[in-house]
Design an enzyme around this catalytic site. Sequence first.
Site, mmCIF file in Angstrom:
data_model
loop_
_atom_site.group_PDB
_atom_site.id
_atom_site.type_symbol
_atom_site.label_atom_id
_atom_site.label_comp_id
_atom_site.label_asym_id
_atom_site.label_seq_id
_atom_site.Cartn_x
_atom_site.Cartn_y
_atom_site.Cartn_z
ATOM 1 N N GLY A 1 0.783 -1.239 0.000
ATOM 2 C CA GLY A 1 0.000 0.000 0.000
ATOM 3 C C GLY A 1 0.809 1.280 0.000
ATOM 4 N N HIS B 1 1.071 0.952 -13.067
ATOM 5 C CA HIS B 1 1.866 -0.235 -13.393
ATOM 6 C C HIS B 1 3.335 0.176 -13.471
ATOM 7 C CE1 HIS B 1 2.686 -4.174 -15.099
ATOM 8 N NE2 HIS B 1 3.470 -3.574 -15.969
ATOM 9 N N GLU C 1 9.589 5.369 -6.394
ATOM 10 C CA GLU C 1 9.672 6.794 -6.022
ATOM 11 C C GLU C 1 8.880 7.651 -7.009
ATOM 12 O OE1 GLU C 1 13.548 8.991 -5.690
ATOM 13 O OE2 GLU C 1 14.085 7.105 -4.681
#
Length: 213
Positions: free
Chosen positions: A11, A108, A171
């Site tokens: 998550g 994705h 990131e």
Amino acid sequence: MKVAVLISGRGSNLQALINACKADDFPAEIVLVVSNKADVQGLERAEEAGISAINLTPKDYDSRASFDAAMNEAIQKSGAEFVCLAGYMRLLSDDFVRTWRDKLINIHPSLLPAFKGLHVHEQALDSGARFSGCTVHFVRPAMDEGPILAQAVVPVLPDDTPDTLADRILEQEHKLYPLALKLIAQGRVRVSAERVIITDHNPPQGGLVNPVS
Ligand code: GAR
């Protein structure tokens, strides 16, 4: 805009969305988190943020269609108008995708249409590609397909392992997903002939690449 987020695990992208939604001027609010796995970190993150979070277990349902119908019912009940997949690792039924057409996006960890499915970073390294990245796209019934809304590019370095590449891409995911959701919630995104059109957005380099946070 009221949003439901579907997760299957850690998550961290959910967390990026939660953090973005905290800003007073962010035009979206997460009203429900659904996980298809119990006891995952993503559910804890939702609870910590005071967001309703539920776990639905596929083996309690006799088919993909009935599982997705239960999920759809929970989402509709929450008042959500839009759905974000954030590391949701289960295929969705055609019915669910049809119900939420153009109101359902996924992130994705590759530059789609390259490297769909699992072991994405291994695929990127094996291919010899010099760049990978991440993609936010509207969801269509075929896995990892659908109109592309935003991408961020990340170089593949000579000594990368799947893990180091994944970290560098993650990131960027954490910047890209909130940006994509913001543009949608501001009403600046539409799908026309399976292409995404974004109005009044002039990012550097003429494309939605490596957004500033
Ligand atoms: C993210 O890298 C996301 O892009 C990927 O799973 C990870 C989930 O991490 N999703 C897919 O591969 C979907 N095809 P998170 O749970 O920490 O957000």
